[in-house]
Structures are given as C-alpha cells and as structure tokens.
Write a protein that holds these residues in place. Sequence first.
Motif, PDB file in Angstrom:
ATOM      1  N   ASP A 180     -86.913  46.078  83.633  1.00  0.00           N
ATOM      2  CA  ASP A 180     -87.087  44.629  83.681  1.00  0.00           C
ATOM      3  C   ASP A 180     -85.719  43.997  83.903  1.00  0.00           C
ATOM      4  N   LEU A 181     -85.608  43.144  84.922  1.00  0.00           N
ATOM      5  CA  LEU A 181     -84.333  42.535  85.271  1.00  0.00           C
ATOM      6  C   LEU A 181     -84.469  41.020  85.309  1.00  0.00           C
ATOM      7  N   THR A 182     -83.602  40.341  84.589  1.00  0.00           N
ATOM      8  CA  THR A 182     -83.585  38.871  84.621  1.00  0.00           C
ATOM      9  C   THR A 182     -82.150  38.388  84.716  1.00  0.00           C
ATOM     10  N   CYS A 183     -81.966  37.240  85.353  1.00  0.00           N
ATOM     11  CA  CYS A 183     -80.623  36.655  85.461  1.00  0.00           C
ATOM     12  C   CYS A 183     -80.769  35.136  85.491  1.00  0.00           C
ATOM     13  N   PRO A 184     -80.149  34.414  84.525  1.00  0.00           N
ATOM     14  CA  PRO A 184     -80.319  32.963  84.414  1.00  0.00           C
ATOM     15  C   PRO A 184     -79.436  32.156  85.362  1.00  0.00           C
ATOM     16  N   ILE A 192     -80.264  39.870  91.377  1.00  0.00           N
ATOM     17  CA  ILE A 192     -81.338  40.859  91.237  1.00  0.00           C
ATOM     18  C   ILE A 192     -81.368  41.777  92.457  1.00  0.00           C
ATOM     19  N   LYS A 193     -81.191  41.210  93.647  1.00  0.00           N
ATOM     20  CA  LYS A 193     -81.167  42.034  94.864  1.00  0.00           C
ATOM     21  C   LYS A 193     -80.018  43.040  94.812  1.00  0.00           C
ATOM     22  N   GLU A 194     -78.881  42.571  94.327  1.00  0.00           N
ATOM     23  CA  GLU A 194     -77.726  43.461  94.195  1.00  0.00           C
ATOM     24  C   GLU A 194     -78.017  44.564  93.177  1.00  0.00           C
ATOM     25  N   ALA A 195     -78.699  44.194  92.103  1.00  0.00           N
ATOM     26  CA  ALA A 195     -79.037  45.171  91.065  1.00  0.00           C
ATOM     27  C   ALA A 195     -79.989  46.233  91.599  1.00  0.00           C
ATOM     28  N   LEU A 196     -80.928  45.815  92.437  1.00  0.00           N
ATOM     29  CA  LEU A 196     -81.894  46.769  93.008  1.00  0.00           C
ATOM     30  C   LEU A 196     -81.207  47.740  93.962  1.00  0.00           C
ATOM     31  N   LYS A 197     -80.238  47.227  94.735  1.00  0.00           N
ATOM     32  CA  LYS A 197     -79.476  48.113  95.622  1.00  0.00           C
ATOM     33  C   LYS A 197     -78.700  49.138  94.798  1.00  0.00           C
ATOM     34  N   LEU A 211     -85.157  58.806  95.698  1.00  0.00           N
ATOM     35  CA  LEU A 211     -85.253  57.728  94.717  1.00  0.00           C
ATOM     36  C   LEU A 211     -85.724  56.458  95.412  1.00  0.00           C
ATOM     37  N   GLU A 212     -86.738  55.829  94.843  1.00  0.00           N
ATOM     38  CA  GLU A 212     -87.291  54.607  95.431  1.00  0.00           C
ATOM     39  C   GLU A 212     -87.522  53.570  94.341  1.00  0.00           C
ATOM     40  N   VAL A 213     -87.123  52.319  94.616  1.00  0.00           N
ATOM     41  CA  VAL A 213     -87.326  51.224  93.676  1.00  0.00           C
ATOM     42  C   VAL A 213     -88.236  50.198  94.337  1.00  0.00           C
ATOM     43  N   THR A 214     -89.327  49.837  93.666  1.00  0.00           N
ATOM     44  CA  THR A 214     -90.288  48.882  94.231  1.00  0.00           C
ATOM     45  C   THR A 214     -90.618  47.782  93.226  1.00  0.00           C
ATOM     46  N   TYR A 215     -91.013  46.631  93.769  1.00  0.00           N
ATOM     47  CA  TYR A 215     -91.378  45.471  92.951  1.00  0.00           C
ATOM     48  C   TYR A 215     -92.785  45.657  92.383  1.00  0.00           C
ATOM     49  N   VAL A 216     -92.920  45.381  91.092  1.00  0.00           N
ATOM     50  CA  VAL A 216     -94.224  45.482  90.440  1.00  0.00           C
ATOM     51  C   VAL A 216     -94.765  44.103  90.146  1.00  0.00           C
ATOM     52  N   GLY A 217     -93.957  43.290  89.507  1.00  0.00           N
ATOM     53  CA  GLY A 217     -94.331  41.931  89.131  1.00  0.00           C
ATOM     54  C   GLY A 217     -93.232  41.395  88.236  1.00  0.00           C
ATOM     55  N   SER A 218     -92.690  40.256  88.582  1.00  0.00           N
ATOM     56  CA  SER A 218     -91.522  39.719  87.888  1.00  0.00           C
ATOM     57  C   SER A 218     -91.716  39.770  86.369  1.00  0.00           C
ATOM     58  N   PRO A 219     -90.721  40.298  85.654  1.00  0.00           N
ATOM     59  CA  PRO A 219     -89.395  40.805  86.082  1.00  0.00           C
ATOM     60  C   PRO A 219     -89.352  42.335  86.204  1.00  0.00           C
ATOM     61  N   GLN A 256     -83.849  45.926  80.907  1.00  0.00           N
ATOM     62  CA  GLN A 256     -84.505  46.789  79.921  1.00  0.00           C
ATOM     63  C   GLN A 256     -85.269  47.902  80.637  1.00  0.00           C
ATOM     64  N   PHE A 257     -84.969  49.135  80.264  1.00  0.00           N
ATOM     65  CA  PHE A 257     -85.631  50.292  80.862  1.00  0.00           C
ATOM     66  C   PHE A 257     -86.772  50.750  79.969  1.00  0.00           C
ATOM     67  N   HIS A 258     -87.920  51.080  80.562  1.00  0.00           N
ATOM     68  CA  HIS A 258     -89.047  51.613  79.792  1.00  0.00           C
ATOM     69  C   HIS A 258     -89.852  52.552  80.671  1.00  0.00           C
ATOM     70  N   ARG A 259     -90.554  53.501  80.050  1.00  0.00           N
ATOM     71  CA  ARG A 259     -91.259  54.521  80.797  1.00  0.00           C
ATOM     72  C   ARG A 259     -92.672  54.114  81.220  1.00  0.00           C
ATOM     73  N   GLU A 260     -93.298  53.188  80.495  1.00  0.00           N
ATOM     74  CA  GLU A 260     -94.672  52.775  80.811  1.00  0.00           C
ATOM     75  C   GLU A 260     -94.691  51.331  81.298  1.00  0.00           C
ATOM     76  N   ARG A 261     -95.661  50.994  82.108  1.00  0.00           N
ATOM     77  CA  ARG A 261     -95.829  49.622  82.565  1.00  0.00           C
ATOM     78  C   ARG A 261     -96.214  48.720  81.400  1.00  0.00           C
ATOM     79  N   HIS A 262     -95.751  47.472  81.467  1.00  0.00           N
ATOM     80  CA  HIS A 262     -96.138  46.504  80.439  1.00  0.00           C
ATOM     81  C   HIS A 262     -97.595  46.118  80.580  1.00  0.00           C
ATOM     82  N   GLU A 263     -98.108  46.159  81.816  1.00  0.00           N
ATOM     83  CA  GLU A 263     -99.490  45.790  82.072  1.00  0.00           C
ATOM     84  C   GLU A 263    -100.216  46.987  82.681  1.00  0.00           C
TER      85      GLU A 263
END
Length: 266
Positions: A180-184, A192-197, A211-219, A256-263
């Motif tokens: 989960d990534l947030t930036c105020p 966030i784009k820089e963080a994903l890169k 290794l692949e990073v994909t969008y699930v749903g904000s954040p 915040q890193f976690h192994r399971e989806r929140h939803e």
Amino acid sequence: MKYSGWPEPSELVVGKVDEIEDFGVFVDLEEYEGKRGLCHISEVASGWIKNVRDHVNEGQTVVAKVLDVDEGSQQIDLSIKDVNDHQRKEKIQEWKNEQKADNWMELAFGEDIDDETYGAIANALLADFGSLYDGFEAAAIHGDEALDETDLDDDEIEAIVETARNNVSVPYVNVTGYVDLTCPENDGVDVIKEALKAAEGNGEVPEEIELEVTYVGSPEYRIQVKAPDYKTAEGALEESAARARAVVEQHDGTGQFHRERHEDDE
C-alpha cells in the motif's frame, strides 16, 4: 558418464540384470565402469523365494543397495529388497538426470571430446555441485556467476552456460505480495509512479527473476515474482516492496507490505 572407482557400502546404485542363477542375480552397474555386483537370492525380495525369475528379469533395470565391497576379490554384494519405492524413484530420477547431463556435455564440448578433458570438466562440476546435472542447472539459472568458483576456464564456462540455457528446463516458483503506497504531497501521483518503478527494480533485477507490479485498487499494488526457488523469490518480493516504501517515505508518504489482499474481490 561412468565412474572409474568403486561404490561405497550403503550407496544406492542403478544396474541392469545381466544373469539370473538359482542362488541370485548378477547386476551390471550402470554408473561404474566395468563393475558387476551380485544380489544373493535372500536379498532379491522379502520372504521366501521359490524362483528368482518371479521377481526379476534379465535386462531389467533395478536399484540396489551396496552391502559390501571387496576390491581384492572384485566382489560387490547388493540388496534389491532393501530399497523402498521412494528411494527407487528418487535414484532412477537422479540417474536419468545424469544421463541428460552427459548428453549436455557432448553438446557443449563435442562428441569427440577426449576422456581426459571430459573427466577434468566433470570433476570440476562434481566438486562444486555434487552432480553434473546440478552444475548445468545452476548455470542455466545464474549464468557465469554460478561457475566462478570452479576450476573451469572462461571458454569452458561459456560453453556450459550457453548449452545449459538452451537445454535445461529450470524449475520456477511464483510468489505474490501487496504493498500500500500513499503520499500526501501535491506531486503525490508522480511520487507513487517513481515508487512503482523502484519496486520493479529500475531495470536492475537479476535475469533469473521475473518481477511485475500491477495496480489493484488505490492504494494497493500487487507484486508478483517468479524465481528459481522460494528463498530467492521471497527475498526479491520483500526487496521490491522495500524499494517502493523507501521512495514514498522520502516524501512523507507511507508504505505497507502485506501478503494477502485487503479485499477478497478483485
């Protein structure tokens, strides 16, 4: 490749039934040059045996346990009954793997490779990996780096790596995690784009890792890793999330890193 020495007591060996007598079975050892063992009738199968041919056939491939070796009398005593199904399957697979590796050696260095050169290269791989197959598999996964500590020259390493990558089927595992990534800040989207890169490694991920990073749903973002083994995969997954967190935290954001989806629903 066949070994020129002798098997050790308690070692499991692959052999082909060469001759059947009333008192037992003679077995040609597939892994040892010019070596033949005897499996006494009492060691062919459990229980009382009326006819040895009810349990083995000439030409049959068997896995046997070495009971004793007498080099002076050129005698190797074997037991077929002392090998369970799991050991038999595992040993046969190991033997088949070494046959594949023997073929890869010919592909790498030519069918006319002399015995001395073959032996030197094989011994170098055996010393570091325990088997030719494991040496080629490591070369397929890690490239030149896997063979850096061996007694092989650059040309030999190059030939092994090229052959391994063209012929070895490498086992891979897949792991997934989420960050989960947030930036105020006002430019939070760019952060966030820089963080994903950064999470994707900025092009510096080892070639044996996908290794692949994909969008699930904000954040929330999904990180998927494919690697040769779980230790490598788990390490790459955690490092990916850590790189992303480091970027957003530099801009007063959170990760915040976690192994399971929140939803549950995607």
